[in-house]
Design an enzyme around this catalytic site. Structure first.
Site, short mmCIF file in Angstrom:
data_model
loop_
_atom_site.label_atom_id
_atom_site.label_comp_id
_atom_site.label_asym_id
_atom_site.label_seq_id
_atom_site.Cartn_x
_atom_site.Cartn_y
_atom_site.Cartn_z
N ASP A 182 0.83 -1.13 0.00
CA ASP A 182 0.17 0.08 0.09
C ASP A 182 0.87 1.17 0.05
O ASP A 182 1.37 1.60 1.02
CB ASP A 182 -0.70 -0.03 1.20
CG ASP A 182 -1.62 1.11 1.44
OD1 ASP A 182 -2.04 1.56 0.25
OD2 ASP A 182 -2.10 1.63 2.33
N GLU A 190 -1.26 -1.33 -4.59
CA GLU A 190 -2.82 -0.73 -4.74
C GLU A 190 -2.61 0.28 -5.57
O GLU A 190 -1.50 1.23 -5.51
CB GLU A 190 -3.31 -0.37 -3.35
CG GLU A 190 -4.63 0.26 -3.31
CD GLU A 190 -5.05 0.54 -1.94
OE1 GLU A 190 -6.38 -0.15 -1.90
OE2 GLU A 190 -4.59 1.25 -1.36
N ASP A 206 -2.12 0.93 7.29
CA ASP A 206 -1.42 0.90 5.94
C ASP A 206 -0.91 -0.43 5.95
O ASP A 206 -0.91 -1.15 4.82
CB ASP A 206 -0.14 1.92 6.07
CG ASP A 206 -0.30 3.30 6.34
OD1 ASP A 206 -1.00 4.01 5.55
OD2 ASP A 206 0.17 3.87 7.30
#
Length: 168
Positions: free
Chosen positions: A8, A68, A140
């Site tokens: 991420d 992502e 996160d």
């Protein structure tokens, strides 16, 4: 068994999570966050991200990675900096010879929670349910584990389709 790395990306905090996948079974390996100092220059912060991702890949030996996708917000400068971090998140595993998949936030939420409108708390709760005993360091890292789980689901579906398996 295959080991997957989920990332991420973020310039301040880049979450990462590693899972092992065997059939439809998921097992948590490790997760964490790479933090950079906002007082440092952007190039120095990107180097920190790269070096840490490189060390993680060397140590944990994932077979594939998933990142992502960036969402665009109203602050153009922040979006651009997030794009820099995302570029490093794509590059580090690619340089290590890993295939890298990309998933949007809606696809990740849908794969993990079942709906693209899930909030961060719902995602984290489902990550904890799908990976029993996981200790998530911060949101996160939970998001990165969700990216890895999403990739596990998508790669399983792709394998079934390639093999001509009919899904009910």
């Amino acid at each position: 068994m295959v080991r997957l790395l989920g990332i991420d990306p973020g310039l301040r905090f880049t979450g990462w999570g590693v899972i092992d996948v065997e059939g439809n079974r998921l097992r948590h390996v490790e997760n964490g966050v790479i933090a950079t100092n906002s007082a440092d220059s952007v190039p120095d912060r990107l180097k920190v991200l790269h070096d840490n991702l490189h060390m993680l890949i060397e140590r944990l030996q994932p077979a594939e990675a998933a990142v992502e996708e960036t969402y665009v917000n109203r602050n153009g400068a922040a979006t651009l900096k997030l794009g820099y971090a995302r570029g490093v998140a794509l590059l580090a595993p690619a340089l290590a010879g890993l295939s890298v998949a990309e998933y949007g936030a809606l696809a990740v939420k849908k794969a993990v929670v079942g709906t693209g409108s899930a909030d961060k708390k719902q995602v984290e709760m489902m990550v904890r349910r799908l990976l029993p005993g996981v200790e998530v360091i911060r949101a996160d890292a939970s998001d990165a584990l969700a990216v890895a789980i999403c990739h596990a689901h998508h790669r399983a579906s792709a394998r079934h389709i390639a093999a001509g398996v009919r899904m009910a």
